[in-house]
Structures are given as C-alpha cells and as structure tokens.
Design an enzyme around this catalytic site. Structure first.
Site, PDB file in Angstrom:
ATOM      1  N   LYS A 237       0.849  -1.187   0.000  1.00 16.36           N
ATOM      2  CA  LYS A 237       0.000   0.000   0.000  1.00 16.36           C
ATOM      3  C   LYS A 237       0.886   1.240   0.000  1.00 16.36           C
ATOM      4  O   LYS A 237       1.810   1.346   0.819  1.00 16.36           O
ATOM      5  CB  LYS A 237      -0.896  -0.036   1.247  1.00 16.36           C
ATOM      6  CG  LYS A 237      -1.960   1.038   1.321  1.00 16.36           C
ATOM      7  CD  LYS A 237      -2.798   0.835   2.583  1.00 16.36           C
ATOM      8  CE  LYS A 237      -3.864   1.906   2.728  1.00 16.36           C
ATOM      9  NZ  LYS A 237      -4.621   1.744   3.995  1.00 16.36           N
TER      10      LYS A 237
ATOM     11  N   HIS B 225      -0.163   4.423   0.420  1.00 16.31           N
ATOM     12  CA  HIS B 225      -0.724   5.557   1.152  1.00 16.31           C
ATOM     13  C   HIS B 225      -1.103   5.075   2.551  1.00 16.31           C
ATOM     14  O   HIS B 225      -1.000   3.899   2.870  1.00 16.31           O
ATOM     15  CB  HIS B 225      -1.949   6.110   0.420  1.00 16.31           C
ATOM     16  CG  HIS B 225      -3.062   5.107   0.270  1.00 16.31           C
ATOM     17  ND1 HIS B 225      -3.056   4.139  -0.708  1.00 16.31           N
ATOM     18  CD2 HIS B 225      -4.204   4.908   0.987  1.00 16.31           C
ATOM     19  CE1 HIS B 225      -4.146   3.393  -0.613  1.00 16.31           C
ATOM     20  NE2 HIS B 225      -4.849   3.832   0.416  1.00 16.31           N
TER      21      HIS B 225
END
Length: 230
Positions: A113, A115
């Site tokens: 991921k 963010h």
C-alpha cells in the site's frame, strides 16, 4: 509468551480427537475423492475456509490456543499470512487473551500500500519471536514467504501453528519427496510446527467412531497413508 516445541510434545490425544470430530461435524473435513495440488487423488479433504461463522471460528481458535499452551512453544507475537492466516491469527490472539496470554498479532497484505500506513505489514510491529499461524502446510511456500517478511522486519520466526498435518510426502514437479512439507519446515527451515491434529489422529478417529457412515472411509484413508505417508 513463554509457552518449547511441537514434535517433542505431541498434542494430547483427546484434544486431537475432539478436533477431528469437530471438523467432520462442521463439514470442513470431508470424505470422497479429491484431487490435491500434487495431482494425487485423496480420499479426504480439509478446507479451513469452511470455518465460516463466528461459532466455528471461535471454537477453532480455542483448539489452536489449547495446542499452543500444551506445546510449550515460546513466542512473543502471532503472524497471519494472507489470506487464510489473517482471520486465524486474529481469532487465536483473542482466544489466547481470554486464557490470560495477551500477545500482539500482525499480518500481511498481498500488495504493498503506497498511502496511509503503507507497506505490506498490518497490525502490531513485527518484533521478537514470531509464530506463524496458518491452516495447513502444503508445500512450505507460504512459510518461506512469511519467514522472509518477518526477517525483513528484524524479527525472528520461531514456529508455525497449523490445524492439520497431512503427514504425506511432499511433491516437486510430480516427484514424491522423502519428507513431508511439515518435516521440510522443521528440518530445513529449523522451525517448530505445532499441529492440532494429524492424519494419524484422523485414522484413529475413523477406527473408533462407531459410526458406519464414517468408518467405511477407513480402508481408503489407510491405503492413501500407506502409499504417500511419511
């Protein structure tokens, strides 16, 4: 959590028999003819994904927790490899806390991921002695991937907890190997493996069940064990 190993401390027979009965009654352990990843025709199939409601998952976690306490295995936290290991690690952490052994847990996501918190690891910081929680060990691939992630985080993988040890020869490119996937993890990767039950326990259950509908599967399961067992 100071709880040392599986192979030298076998699971109490009553716990294993209770677990096999539970798995059969829950429809998680089924009999018939099933093709395995190795291309073998197995007379039984164990699908942990069918522990699919709160009651079944909670009871399953209870078996894991009892197995870990009985094993004496020493660990500081739990790690659940995606995807089946994620709910297992969470549920086992809850059950261990209920028994007075509160330990953190973490898991991985399949894709990093970029963010929010970022990365592939979710949950508590991965540190200390880390116990991997999964349903079965089929080829050891998931275990090796988990080891790499745990070590990359600076922690030490110390063992693996699984529901069922099929106790059969691993297969590589269609060729039977001298060891099972569990033995490979124990001998080559130097990790303790704590299984709630084994194929031996399943055979014993079929021998003693007293239910003709189940006992009829004994010859085929025994023949499978004779051919592919370790």
């Amino acid at each position: 959590m100071n709880m040392t190993t599986s192979s030298s401390h076998p699971v109490p027979n009553a716990v294993a028999q209770d677990f096999v009965q539970f798995a059969v009654e829950a429809g998680v352990l089924r009999f018939g003819e099933f093709k395995t990843k190795a291309g073998r025709l197995s007379p039984y199939f164990f699908n942990a994904g069918l522990f699919d409601d709160g009651a079944k998952l909670g009871r399953l976690a209870g078996f894991y927790a009892r197995r870990l306490v009985d094993s004496g295995l020493q660990f500081d936290m739990l790690f659940g490899p995606a995807y089946k290991g994620i709910p297992l690690a969470a549920a086992v952490a809850i059950e261990l806390a209920r028994l007075g052994h509160n330990v953190p847990f973490a898991y991985n996501r399949k894709e990093a991921k970029d963010h929010g918190e970022g990365g592939t690891l979710v949950g508590a910081p991965v540190r200390g002695r880390v116990l991997i929680v999964d349903d079965v060990i089929s080829a050891g691939t998931s275990v090796r991937e988990s080891i790499a992630m745990i070590q990359a985080a600076g922690a030490t993988p110390c063992g693996v907890a699984i529901a069922l040890d099929r106790q059969e020869k691993a297969s590589e490119n269609g060729i039977d190997q001298p060891k099972s996937a569990v033995q490979y993890v124990q001998d080559d990767l130097q990790l303790d493996v704590a299984a709630i039950a084994t194929l031996r326990d399943l055979l014993q259950y079929l021998q003693s069940t007293g239910q003709a509908e189940l006992a009829q599967h004994l010859p085929r399961v025994a023949a499978y064990r004779d051919r592919y067992g370790v």
